[in-house]
Design an enzyme around this catalytic site. Structure first.
Site, short mmCIF file in Angstrom:
data_model
loop_
_atom_site.label_atom_id
_atom_site.label_comp_id
_atom_site.label_asym_id
_atom_site.label_seq_id
_atom_site.Cartn_x
_atom_site.Cartn_y
_atom_site.Cartn_z
N HIS A 1 -30.14 29.69 20.23
CA HIS A 1 -30.59 28.93 18.89
C HIS A 1 -29.73 29.20 17.60
O HIS A 1 -29.54 30.73 17.35
CB HIS A 1 -32.13 29.24 18.71
CG HIS A 1 -32.60 28.80 17.52
ND1 HIS A 1 -32.60 27.29 17.06
CD2 HIS A 1 -33.28 29.36 16.33
CE1 HIS A 1 -33.39 27.33 15.98
NE2 HIS A 1 -33.69 28.45 15.54
N HIS B 1 -28.96 27.94 13.42
CA HIS B 1 -29.13 27.24 12.30
C HIS B 1 -27.57 26.75 11.65
O HIS B 1 -27.02 27.29 10.58
CB HIS B 1 -29.68 28.28 10.91
CG HIS B 1 -31.13 28.84 11.59
ND1 HIS B 1 -31.64 29.54 10.50
CD2 HIS B 1 -31.74 28.76 12.41
CE1 HIS B 1 -32.88 29.61 11.02
NE2 HIS B 1 -32.92 29.31 12.44
N HIS C 1 -33.65 22.30 10.59
CA HIS C 1 -33.82 23.73 10.98
C HIS C 1 -32.67 24.04 11.82
O HIS C 1 -31.90 25.07 11.30
CB HIS C 1 -35.22 23.89 11.98
CG HIS C 1 -35.42 25.37 12.39
ND1 HIS C 1 -36.68 25.75 12.49
CD2 HIS C 1 -34.56 26.29 12.75
CE1 HIS C 1 -36.57 27.15 12.79
NE2 HIS C 1 -35.26 27.30 13.11
N GLU D 1 -39.13 32.97 18.48
CA GLU D 1 -38.97 31.71 19.39
C GLU D 1 -38.91 32.26 20.75
O GLU D 1 -38.34 31.27 21.57
CB GLU D 1 -37.83 31.34 18.84
CG GLU D 1 -37.47 30.98 17.49
CD GLU D 1 -38.63 29.87 16.88
OE1 GLU D 1 -39.46 29.49 17.75
OE2 GLU D 1 -38.49 29.50 15.74
N GLU E 1 -14.15 13.82 22.94
CA GLU E 1 -14.49 14.61 24.22
C GLU E 1 -15.94 15.14 24.21
O GLU E 1 -16.42 15.88 25.11
CB GLU E 1 -13.74 15.95 24.35
CG GLU E 1 -12.03 15.20 24.83
CD GLU E 1 -11.18 16.17 25.19
OE1 GLU E 1 -11.65 17.49 25.52
OE2 GLU E 1 -9.93 15.90 25.27
P1 13P Z 1 -36.44 35.39 14.79
O1 13P Z 1 -35.43 36.26 13.77
O2 13P Z 1 -37.80 35.66 15.11
O3 13P Z 1 -35.52 35.54 15.83
O4 13P Z 1 -36.58 34.07 13.72
C1 13P Z 1 -35.39 33.70 13.55
C2 13P Z 1 -35.45 31.98 13.58
O5 13P Z 1 -34.28 31.41 13.49
C3 13P Z 1 -36.66 31.44 13.90
O6 13P Z 1 -36.34 30.08 14.06
ZN ZN Z 2 -34.58 29.29 13.48
#
Ligand code: 13P
Ligand code: ZN
Length: 278
Positions: free
Chosen positions: A140, A142, A211, A116, A170
């Site tokens: 980022h 999940h 995602h 990413e 808040e």
């Molecule tokens: P990477 O292992 O390449 O960072 O990918 C993980 C991920 O969350 C892709 O969206």
């Molecule tokens: Zn991801």
């Protein structure tokens, strides 16, 4: 000073450990990048050994020419970052054209920056301009409640922002611009990077439906706190909805109450998402 001992590397690793502890990073899920300050670069420079070719990213940014980023590696697990930083993470420099990276430290054993990286890079570029250079962290994760919510709620920024603001008092202080939404796309490339960056002009946080989420922050604390707050609010909404027989909860925070919070904390909430706001 060894890279691992620098303040920025320690804070970087701590965020990865904290995110894993929250349950946001199964396997290699999630990634983190940090735009280093001049002082960070100087502290690490003795350990830098540029290697390999310049690798084109498929995206370009004038304001990141010559920048240095600390990044998690593609396929690497967040839970390993603190114990194995030189395998799990690395530092890359950006070329003079602002369109390619080269490894200068870490990513040992043939690793590469996160898949990413194009999205991180474009988000850094947009947030750098939007914050007069203050923004340094793109993260980022999940996070499960966000992913679950995206299977129930249409990918519309106003609908999502209102649900999140109305579920915990808040929230409007932590993300007054609201959240952007990228409808489902294939991850890991330039196309999703461009869609996300467009939204990062207006929002500090962008949901990738089914995602996870991207957040930005001036510090590791700010980015982690943003992820934590939004994810928690989504969880509260889901729990309330389940407890209410699957129907939307009835006694949420009103627009007038949200405006009262904004006045009390001197926050300007996004007027497009709040009835009665100027
Ligand atoms: P990477 O292992 O390449 O960072 O990918 C993980 C991920 O969350 C892709 O969206
Ligand atoms: Zn991801």
């Amino acid at each position: 000073m060894a890279v691992e001992q620098t303040e920025c590397a320690k804070r970087f690793a701590r965020l990865c450990t904290d995110g894993y502890a929250q349950g946001w990073h199964e396997a290699n899920g999630g990634n983190l990048t940090y735009r280093m300050t001049d002082a960070d670069i100087e502290a690490c420079r003795a350990d830098f050994a540029p290697r390999g070719e310049w690798v084109k990213m498929g995206v370009q940014a004038d304001n990141l020419r010559g920048a240095y980023f600390m990044t998690t590696g593609s396929g690497k697990f967040m839970r390993n970052v603190a114990d194995y930083p030189a395998e799990s993470t690395g530092i890359v420099e950006i070329n003079d054209a602002g369109d390619a990276w080269r490894i200068v430290w870490g990513l040992e054993g043939g690793a590469r920056p996160t898949s990413e990286f194009p999205t991180h890079f474009m988000n850094h570029s947009i947030r750098l301009d939007a914050t007069n250079g203050e923004n340094r962290v793109i993260y980022h994760a999940h996070c499960p409640n966000i992913i679950t919510l995206s299977t129930l709620i249409e990918p519309d920024a106003r609908t999502w922002t209102r649900i999140l603001w109305q579920s915990m008092t808040e929230c409007v202080i932590i993300f007054p611009q609201g959240v952007g939404l990228v409808p489902w796309m294939v991850p890991g490339g330039a196309a999703i990077a461009r869609e996300t960056a467009k939204l990062m002009e207006r929002y500090d946080a962008v949901v990738w439906t089914q995602h996870g989420m991207f957040v930005s922050g001036n510090s590791f604390d700010a980015a982690f706190g943003m992820m934590h707050t939004i994810e928690k609010s989504a969880g509260l909404y889901l729990a309330a909805r389940a407890a209410n027989g699957g129907k939307a909860p009835e006694f949420t925070i009103s627009d007038e109450q949200l405006l009262q919070v904004c006045r009390a904390f001197d926050v300007k909430a996004n007027p497009a998402f709040l009835d009665g706001a100027e």
